[in-house]
Design a protein around this motif. Structure first.
Motif, short mmCIF file in Angstrom:
data_model
loop_
_atom_site.label_atom_id
_atom_site.label_comp_id
_atom_site.label_asym_id
_atom_site.label_seq_id
_atom_site.Cartn_x
_atom_site.Cartn_y
_atom_site.Cartn_z
N ARG A 103 0.83 -1.20 0.00
CA ARG A 103 0.00 0.00 0.00
C ARG A 103 0.88 1.26 0.00
NH1 ARG A 103 -3.86 2.60 4.64
NH2 ARG A 103 -4.50 4.36 3.37
N ALA A 146 -10.53 7.10 4.91
CA ALA A 146 -10.73 6.40 3.63
C ALA A 146 -11.02 7.41 2.51
CB ALA A 146 -11.88 5.40 3.76
N HIS A 169 -7.74 9.23 1.28
CA HIS A 169 -6.87 8.44 0.40
C HIS A 169 -7.55 8.18 -0.95
CE1 HIS A 169 -3.56 7.67 3.21
NE2 HIS A 169 -4.50 7.75 4.13
N TRP A 172 -6.69 -0.69 1.61
CA TRP A 172 -7.14 0.13 2.73
C TRP A 172 -7.92 -0.72 3.72
CZ3 TRP A 172 -11.35 1.76 5.43
CH2 TRP A 172 -11.15 2.85 6.28
N TYR A 223 -5.51 -2.90 5.55
CA TYR A 223 -4.75 -2.05 6.47
C TYR A 223 -5.56 -1.76 7.73
CZ TYR A 223 -2.31 2.27 7.95
OH TYR A 223 -1.64 3.24 8.66
N ARG A 224 -6.84 -1.41 7.56
CA ARG A 224 -7.68 -1.08 8.72
C ARG A 224 -7.87 -2.29 9.62
NH1 ARG A 224 -7.42 3.57 10.47
NH2 ARG A 224 -8.89 2.72 12.00
#
Length: 244
Positions: free
Chosen positions: A113, A158, A161, A181, A184-185
């Protein structure tokens, strides 16, 4: 001591199923079917591919799980629209599983990412207009307001990005970034806030403000550098989590 091995018969069956899945996808491409188009019936597919109905159904279930086809009971089978949920779920599982050991895959997912965002920000800045820039700042303002109130700002994060790379008008890229994303979260939630015991929301909002400023000023190198630094926190928390 002898190690267990997958029986040859089972391995061969799995190989045949994978080959059949590839044949079904080839058939979709050869017939120039698009997302939403109906597939031939199970009976037609069995005849066209020369396989039994039970074997066919096993492969169809796998393709449904992969997001290649949709099975609507009572209506038939259709080519599925773009859906990255299966990819997100699979990568999230691998990342979370790795946290039980050295966290290598979780760190690698963060690396991917980070590479995407820091590597493409310059190209996005080249085509970004004032309205798109204003939308990025609006997301930052929302983060700052929620941070001041002590509220988490997952949705605003979010949005920030997403807006950063929206100018590239690349739907596949946006979908892939959305996948990373989500992963990642999930990893972020899994490892928590690190040794500090809490996440500094105001500091996180400040980092996003600094990224926005670099973008607004047209400084590609600085924007890339600040995006890179943005991921230092999660990388540190993963390292701390697996060391406990």
């Amino acid at each position: 001591m002898k190690t267990s091995a997958v029986p040859q018969a089972r391995f061969s069956a799995q190989a045949r199923l994978r080959a059949l899945q590839a044949d079904i996808m080839d058939l979709i491409l050869e017939r120039e079917l698009e997302a939403g188009d109906p597939l031939p019936t199970e009976n037609e597919l069995s005849i066209a591919l020369g396989v039994g109905r039970n074997t066919l159904r096993e492969s169809l279930k796998v393709l449904q799980a992969l997001g290649v086809i949709e099975i609507r009971h009572g209506f038939g089978m259709f080519v599925a629209p773009s859906n990255f949920d299966a990819l997100a779920d699979g990568l999230t599982f691998r990342g979370r599983l790795s946290l039980r050991h050295q966290g290598l895959e979780a760190l690698q997912l963060v690396d991917v990412r980070q590479a995407l965002e820091s590597g493409l920000i310059g190209s996005s800045m080249d085509v970004m207009d004032k309205e798109q820039l204003a939308a990025i700042e609006a997301a930052v303002i929302q983060m700052e307001e929620q941070a001041a109130a002590g509220e988490n700002f997952v949705e605003a994060d979010a949005e920030f990005h997403h807006r950063l790379f929206e100018p590239l008008n690349n739907e596949l890229l946006i979908n892939l970034m959305g996948v990373f994303w989500k992963v990642y979260r999930k990893i972020h939630t899994e490892v928590g806030a690190g040794k500090s015991g809490r996440e500094d929301l105001k500091e996180t909002a400040k980092i996003h403000r600094e990224i926005y400023v670099a973008v607004a000023e047209g400084d590609k190198a600085l924007a890339s550098e600040r995006l890179n630094r943005h991921f230092d926190g999660i990388r540190l928390r993963i390292t701390e989590a697996v060391a406990e």
